[in-house]
Write an enzyme that holds these catalytic residues in place. Structure first.
Site, PDB file in Angstrom:
ATOM      1  N   TYR A   2     -13.516  11.352   2.635  1.00 37.88           N
ATOM      2  CA  TYR A   2     -12.130  10.942   2.810  1.00 37.88           C
ATOM      3  C   TYR A   2     -11.484  10.547   1.488  1.00 37.88           C
ATOM      4  O   TYR A   2     -10.300  10.238   1.436  1.00 37.88           O
ATOM      5  CB  TYR A   2     -12.036   9.762   3.781  1.00 37.88           C
ATOM      6  N   GLY A  24     -12.301   4.952  -8.887  1.00 39.09           N
ATOM      7  CA  GLY A  24     -13.696   5.231  -9.060  1.00 39.09           C
ATOM      8  C   GLY A  24     -14.637   4.146  -8.553  1.00 39.09           C
ATOM      9  O   GLY A  24     -14.353   3.413  -7.647  1.00 39.09           O
ATOM     10  N   LYS A  45     -17.235  -8.970   2.266  1.00 33.37           N
ATOM     11  CA  LYS A  45     -16.381  -8.040   3.001  1.00 33.37           C
ATOM     12  C   LYS A  45     -16.979  -6.633   2.962  1.00 33.37           C
ATOM     13  O   LYS A  45     -17.347  -6.139   1.897  1.00 33.37           O
ATOM     14  CB  LYS A  45     -14.970  -8.042   2.423  1.00 33.37           C
ATOM     15  N   ARG A  88      -0.859  -2.073  -8.803  1.00 30.48           N
ATOM     16  CA  ARG A  88      -2.067  -1.364  -9.218  1.00 30.48           C
ATOM     17  C   ARG A  88      -1.887  -0.785 -10.611  1.00 30.48           C
ATOM     18  O   ARG A  88      -0.811  -0.280 -10.941  1.00 30.48           O
ATOM     19  CB  ARG A  88      -2.378  -0.230  -8.232  1.00 30.48           C
ATOM     20  N   ASP A  97      20.762  16.502  11.926  1.00 29.50           N
ATOM     21  CA  ASP A  97      20.418  15.369  12.788  1.00 29.50           C
ATOM     22  C   ASP A  97      20.048  14.137  11.971  1.00 29.50           C
ATOM     23  O   ASP A  97      20.413  13.011  12.329  1.00 29.50           O
ATOM     24  CB  ASP A  97      19.255  15.754  13.696  1.00 29.50           C
TER      25      ASP A  97
END
Length: 636
Positions: A86, A127, A215, A319, A606
């Site tokens: 992913y 990374g 976590k 970031r 529209d």
């Protein structure tokens, strides 16, 4: 900004123990109860003083919607020792040359500047940040920055057990570990590498060293690991974990589609069926996660709902990519190179103005799930390397000169022609064009920044391509008889059963005259309904696929390719639409192309009708058609 150093100085003074010099007065040792009470009163006085004399939050880190950005994520490297499906393509991604990456000193310089302005939390990412050789030294240097409360790291866990003792000593205070399955074989399938046991070792090492919570980030993908939700939740029974289930998000190279996404509500229902007593946990300010706890369990579970329920209203994150670009929104594709300005000798105030301008342009919220899935963005591993590649190369490369490093227009957004590649079957992803290979060399992307006006400033090309050639091709065979009417004048469908299958291609176009007000809103992507260009483009694709359901006597065609391109024309305040369809079969695809262009135009109307009803749709026409018994057609 002068108030901030004063406030920090006061904090330092108040932190220090109260000391005094005596010229002979006796020293009285307070009893333990009085000492505790005095200490409590002193803390209360300090807090009250700081509330009354607190420095205002930096204007440079406050956007136009009042959001104060106190959390900075810094990518230390583009490299990774895994290949998560992913996150990046199987073959990896072309890496930025080392000379173009931020040096350690540049990272610390930028971090120091941001912390001085109010950033109090920095997370190191990649990374994979733990493969950077000097990561321990970077953490130690960050720890010395006054005002920085939290230093975190997001890691895949492969190197964590080995490095964590050093990192903890250097000052690392928070850990996020990515783990998408508890099945070793499936782990190897997802990340395309071995290492499951190293990750588990890293998790237990973090718990052993006292991190609480540890976590664990789990990206949930339908058909891959959604069946492990309960197994992950069960981990929190005896371990101080915060298992965070993350909705699958689209990034370039991960072959994203809607069917893979498991929504927060679906995940929550699954967990609740097993543990009905599941309790909601109060959320921290600016938290991205919806937290829940199973009574009696040591840890908790959370859901990060980037796709189904965004949390943009409380976003406090910025970031910095490994190559030094400031990115104000994870899902945005605009960025500012702090590296270039830093190396050009920009002063601190100049850098702050650049940062402030970027933060000030941050939008209220990112696009919706449907629009995000179409956006051209970096692969997750890079966040984000933005180059616009066409969806398929032209049949005749000489038709136009294609330069992947030249971005036209004022609103750089995405390559519209490539967006549908992950959603619609039959779309082809090309090899890198020859020109791009010459520019990019072997394996490294070059980026081109320019402030010059485009030679054709009146147009905004959203997808490379050319409008149809004007030269006719082949004999123009026509029929004086309507093919869809029988001898008695009644409607009749043509029998194509005996016709041979041939390659059919058709291109159609349309123009939508928006007017200046609506055009500006579309150009700047400020319509309340969302991104009109993306919605119109996808509507055109969908319309081509259902043409036979809209046109009564039109045959159903198995389309192998659909491409919808949109171009802004500022001289006419118009949007030009070009739709092309391809199929192999016994009948042509001109109706599919025309329907695609027409519906894309209607969709633009529209999307913009609330702004103006004086919108004109015109020039819906066939541009070219190839294949079939009647020969090719190209509009002169």
């Amino acid at each position: 900004m002068a108030a901030r150093p004063l406030s920090r100085m006061l904090r330092r003074l108040l932190r220090s123990s109260a000391r005094s010099c005596s010229s002979g007065a006796p020293v009285t040792q307070p009893c333990p109860g009085e000492s505790a009470r005095a200490a409590s009163e002193e803390v209360s006085r300090r807090r009250q003083f700081l509330r009354e004399h607190a420095a205002p939050f930096s204007a440079f880190l406050t956007d136009s919607f009042g959001r104060q950005h106190s959390y900075l994520r810094i990518s230390l490297t583009e490299k990774c020792n895994l290949r998560c499906q992913y996150c990046m393509p199987e073959e990896g991604v072309p890496l930025t040359p080392k000379a173009n990456l931020l040096t350690t000193e540049e990272i610390l310089t930028l971090a120091r500047l941001f912390v001085k302005e109010g950033i109090d939390k920095i997370r190191l990412t990649g990374g994979e940040p733990l493969i950077r050789p000097d990561v321990v030294d970077i953490v130690a240097q960050l720890q010395r920055l006054e005002g920085l409360r939290t230093i975190g790291v997001t890691t895949n866990g492969i190197n964590l057990a080995r490095l964590l003792p050093q990192l903890q000593k250097a000052g690392l205070s928070a850990i996020n570990i990515s783990l998408d399955t508890l099945v070793p074989a499936k782990f190897e399938f997802i990340v395309r590498r071995k290492g499951f046991h190293k990750v588990m070792e890293g998790i237990h090492k973090a718990i052993e060293l006292g991190y609480n919570p540890v976590k664990v980030n789990c990206v949930v993908m339908r058909g891959l690991n959604e069946d492990e939700l309960l197994d992950f939740a069960a981990l929190t029974e005896g371990l101080p974990l915060d298992v965070r289930f993350i909705e699958y998000m689209p990034f370039d190279g991960n072959k994203w589609n809607f069917k893979k996404m498991v929504s927060y509500k679906e995940m929550l229902d699954t967990v609740r069926q097993q543990w009905p007593e599941l309790e909601k946990v109060p959320e921290e300010e600016s938290s991205t996660a919806k937290a829940f706890k199973i009574p009696g369990f040591q840890g908790q579970i959370s859901f990060i709902t980037s796709m189904s329920e965004h949390f943009c209203g409380t976003c406090n994150r910025l970031r910095i990519t490994a190559d030094g670009n400031l990115k104000v929104c994870l899902f945005g594709n605009s960025e500012v190179s702090l590296r270039d300005h830093l190396r050009a000798g920009a002063s601190e105030q100049e850098l702050l103005r650049i940062i402030g301008a970027a933060v000030g342009r941050k939008k209220r919220q990112h696009a919706g799930m449907f629009s995000i899935s179409q956006m051209k963005n970096r692969p997750m591993i890079l966040i984000e390397l933005f180059l616009m590649f066409p969806n398929s190369p032209p049949a005749n490369p000489s038709i136009f000169s294609w330069d992947p490093l030249h971005v036209q227009g004022l609103r750089p957004r995405m390559s519209f022609s490539s967006q549908v590649a992950t959603l619609w079957k039959g779309c082809r992803v090309p090899q890198t064009p020859p020109l791009a290979q010459q520019r990019l060399g072997s394996g490294s992307f070059q980026r081109h920044y320019t402030s010059r006006a485009d030679s054709d400033a009146n147009s905004k090309c959203l997808s490379p391509g050319s409008w149809a050639s004007a030269a006719p091709s082949g004999p123009q065979l026509t029929s004086e008889q309507l093919t869809h009417v029988d001898s008695e004048g009644r409607a009749a469908m043509v029998d194509v059963g005996r016709k041979p299958d041939t390659e059919r291609v058709a291109v159609a176009s349309a123009v939508v005259l928006l007017g200046p007000v609506a055009f500006k809103l579309v150009q700047q992507n400020q319509l309340k309904k969302g991104d009109a260009l993306v919605v119109a483009q996808l509507a055109g694709v969908q319309a081509a696929k259902v043409t036979s359901q809209l046109i009564p006597l039109c045959h159903h065609v198995a389309l192998s390719h659909i491409q919808v391109q949109l171009e802004l024309d500022s001289t006419r305040h118009a949007v030009k639409i070009q739709a092309s369809c391809r199929a192999r079969g016994p009948t042509g695809v001109e109706m599919e192309a025309l329907t695609s262009a027409a519906v894309a135009a209607l969709t633009l109307y529209d999307m913009c009708k609330a702004v103006s009803r004086d919108i004109v749709l015109e020039e819906i026409k066939l541009i070219s058609k190839t294949g079939g018994q009647r020969g090719d057609f190209h509009r002169a």
